[in-house]
Design a protein around this motif. Sequence first.
Motif, PDB file in Angstrom:
ATOM      1  N   MET A   1     -28.170 -50.647  -8.966  1.00  0.00           N
ATOM      2  CA  MET A   1     -27.099 -51.125  -9.818  1.00  0.00           C
ATOM      3  C   MET A   1     -27.535 -50.935 -11.274  1.00  0.00           C
ATOM      4  O   MET A   1     -28.690 -51.172 -11.620  1.00  0.00           O
ATOM      5  N   THR A   2     -26.608 -50.527 -12.099  1.00  0.00           N
ATOM      6  CA  THR A   2     -26.960 -50.283 -13.498  1.00  0.00           C
ATOM      7  C   THR A   2     -26.986 -51.593 -14.273  1.00  0.00           C
ATOM      8  O   THR A   2     -26.335 -52.569 -13.917  1.00  0.00           O
ATOM      9  N   GLU A   3     -27.757 -51.572 -15.318  1.00  0.00           N
ATOM     10  CA  GLU A   3     -27.835 -52.749 -16.169  1.00  0.00           C
ATOM     11  C   GLU A   3     -26.691 -52.735 -17.174  1.00  0.00           C
ATOM     12  O   GLU A   3     -26.040 -51.714 -17.368  1.00  0.00           O
ATOM     13  N   ARG A   4     -26.451 -53.860 -17.759  1.00  0.00           N
ATOM     14  CA  ARG A   4     -25.399 -53.956 -18.781  1.00  0.00           C
ATOM     15  C   ARG A   4     -25.909 -53.362 -20.083  1.00  0.00           C
ATOM     16  O   ARG A   4     -27.092 -53.396 -20.392  1.00  0.00           O
ATOM     17  N   LYS A   5     -24.981 -52.826 -20.851  1.00  0.00           N
ATOM     18  CA  LYS A   5     -25.329 -52.237 -22.143  1.00  0.00           C
ATOM     19  C   LYS A   5     -25.757 -53.363 -23.085  1.00  0.00           C
ATOM     20  O   LYS A   5     -25.050 -54.348 -23.255  1.00  0.00           O
ATOM     21  N   PRO A   6     -26.924 -53.198 -23.657  1.00  0.00           N
ATOM     22  CA  PRO A   6     -27.370 -54.230 -24.605  1.00  0.00           C
ATOM     23  C   PRO A   6     -26.535 -54.202 -25.893  1.00  0.00           C
ATOM     24  O   PRO A   6     -26.034 -53.157 -26.289  1.00  0.00           O
ATOM     25  N   THR A   7     -26.400 -55.326 -26.504  1.00  0.00           N
ATOM     26  CA  THR A   7     -25.670 -55.385 -27.769  1.00  0.00           C
ATOM     27  C   THR A   7     -26.467 -54.656 -28.839  1.00  0.00           C
ATOM     28  O   THR A   7     -27.702 -54.623 -28.814  1.00  0.00           O
ATOM     29  N   GLY A   8     -25.754 -54.051 -29.739  1.00  0.00           N
ATOM     30  CA  GLY A   8     -26.397 -53.353 -30.841  1.00  0.00           C
ATOM     31  C   GLY A   8     -26.771 -51.914 -30.525  1.00  0.00           C
ATOM     32  O   GLY A   8     -27.200 -51.191 -31.413  1.00  0.00           O
ATOM     33  N   VAL A   9     -26.615 -51.474 -29.273  1.00  0.00           N
ATOM     34  CA  VAL A   9     -26.926 -50.098 -28.902  1.00  0.00           C
ATOM     35  C   VAL A   9     -25.601 -49.371 -28.724  1.00  0.00           C
ATOM     36  O   VAL A   9     -24.701 -49.887 -28.065  1.00  0.00           O
ATOM     37  N   SER A  10     -25.491 -48.205 -29.323  1.00  0.00           N
ATOM     38  CA  SER A  10     -24.233 -47.476 -29.196  1.00  0.00           C
ATOM     39  C   SER A  10     -24.020 -47.075 -27.732  1.00  0.00           C
ATOM     40  O   SER A  10     -24.983 -46.849 -26.983  1.00  0.00           O
ATOM     41  N   PHE A  11     -22.797 -47.012 -27.364  1.00  0.00           N
ATOM     42  CA  PHE A  11     -22.465 -46.675 -25.978  1.00  0.00           C
ATOM     43  C   PHE A  11     -23.017 -45.310 -25.608  1.00  0.00           C
ATOM     44  O   PHE A  11     -23.593 -45.131 -24.538  1.00  0.00           O
ATOM     45  N   GLU A  12     -22.881 -44.342 -26.520  1.00  0.00           N
ATOM     46  CA  GLU A  12     -23.341 -42.982 -26.224  1.00  0.00           C
ATOM     47  C   GLU A  12     -24.846 -42.946 -25.980  1.00  0.00           C
ATOM     48  O   GLU A  12     -25.312 -42.350 -25.007  1.00  0.00           O
ATOM     49  N   SER A  13     -25.633 -43.573 -26.819  1.00  0.00           N
ATOM     50  CA  SER A  13     -27.084 -43.523 -26.628  1.00  0.00           C
ATOM     51  C   SER A  13     -27.484 -44.302 -25.372  1.00  0.00           C
ATOM     52  O   SER A  13     -28.445 -43.939 -24.693  1.00  0.00           O
ATOM     53  N   TRP A  14     -26.792 -45.361 -25.037  1.00  0.00           N
ATOM     54  CA  TRP A  14     -27.091 -46.119 -23.821  1.00  0.00           C
ATOM     55  C   TRP A  14     -26.802 -45.267 -22.579  1.00  0.00           C
ATOM     56  O   TRP A  14     -27.598 -45.223 -21.646  1.00  0.00           O
ATOM     57  N   VAL A  15     -25.669 -44.541 -22.574  1.00  0.00           N
ATOM     58  CA  VAL A  15     -25.323 -43.660 -21.456  1.00  0.00           C
ATOM     59  C   VAL A  15     -26.336 -42.532 -21.356  1.00  0.00           C
ATOM     60  O   VAL A  15     -26.803 -42.196 -20.261  1.00  0.00           O
ATOM     61  N   ASP A  16     -26.715 -41.939 -22.478  1.00  0.00           N
ATOM     62  CA  ASP A  16     -27.715 -40.875 -22.479  1.00  0.00           C
ATOM     63  C   ASP A  16     -29.031 -41.360 -21.872  1.00  0.00           C
ATOM     64  O   ASP A  16     -29.667 -40.654 -21.086  1.00  0.00           O
ATOM     65  N   LYS A  17     -29.426 -42.591 -22.191  1.00  0.00           N
ATOM     66  CA  LYS A  17     -30.656 -43.154 -21.642  1.00  0.00           C
ATOM     67  C   LYS A  17     -30.527 -43.328 -20.127  1.00  0.00           C
ATOM     68  O   LYS A  17     -31.460 -43.034 -19.367  1.00  0.00           O
ATOM     69  N   GLN A  18     -29.377 -43.789 -19.661  1.00  0.00           N
ATOM     70  CA  GLN A  18     -29.156 -43.964 -18.219  1.00  0.00           C
ATOM     71  C   GLN A  18     -29.278 -42.623 -17.492  1.00  0.00           C
ATOM     72  O   GLN A  18     -29.905 -42.531 -16.437  1.00  0.00           O
ATOM     73  N   ILE A  19     -28.695 -41.592 -18.073  1.00  0.00           N
ATOM     74  CA  ILE A  19     -28.758 -40.254 -17.459  1.00  0.00           C
ATOM     75  C   ILE A  19     -30.195 -39.741 -17.452  1.00  0.00           C
ATOM     76  O   ILE A  19     -30.683 -39.236 -16.440  1.00  0.00           O
ATOM     77  N   ARG A  20     -30.880 -39.880 -18.570  1.00  0.00           N
ATOM     78  CA  ARG A  20     -32.259 -39.407 -18.673  1.00  0.00           C
ATOM     79  C   ARG A  20     -33.158 -40.139 -17.666  1.00  0.00           C
ATOM     80  O   ARG A  20     -33.957 -39.514 -16.956  1.00  0.00           O
ATOM     81  N   ASP A  21     -32.989 -41.454 -17.535  1.00  0.00           N
ATOM     82  CA  ASP A  21     -33.780 -42.226 -16.566  1.00  0.00           C
ATOM     83  C   ASP A  21     -33.486 -41.767 -15.133  1.00  0.00           C
ATOM     84  O   ASP A  21     -34.398 -41.655 -14.311  1.00  0.00           O
ATOM     85  N   SER A  22     -32.242 -41.500 -14.828  1.00  0.00           N
ATOM     86  CA  SER A  22     -31.870 -41.039 -13.486  1.00  0.00           C
ATOM     87  C   SER A  22     -32.464 -39.675 -13.195  1.00  0.00           C
ATOM     88  O   SER A  22     -32.924 -39.410 -12.083  1.00  0.00           O
TER      89      SER A  22
END
Length: 138
Positions: A1-22
């Motif tokens: 299950m994915t974690e929630r996007k932390p506050t203060g982090v742009s949506f795009e960079s958070w998604v990019d991090k999720q993809i890179r981790d996967s």
Amino acid sequence: MTERKPTGVSFESWVDKQIRDSEQRGDFSRLPGFGKPLPGLDRPYDETWWIKSKMQREGLSVLPPALALRKKAEDVREAVSQARSEGEVRRMLAEVNEEIEAAIRRPPPGPLLNLRPFDIDAVVQEWRAGRGGTARDT
């Protein structure tokens, strides 16, 4: 299950991090079709590709009503030879005859129907002849 996007982090960079981790975990390499070309890339663009693909996967087809009824009549004609009793033959033919007669009275849109109701007695005689002429179970 994915974690929630932390506050203060742009949506795009958070998604990019999720993809890179996967990618690093190798999640994408376990997907079906990994390393294979995408099907249909060599075909011309069709804006309804996804509908056609879904219908093919689900085994669906859409025929104009007249063609669907012609197909049904063909299928019934073939199924008659597998019927176990004369009553079953008569029931199958009567059902499709009702649809054919309704379509003759009120033609469906699309190509011409070009069907007539089955002569039930003639088909039953053919059915009996194919079974050795002995079956008469109504």
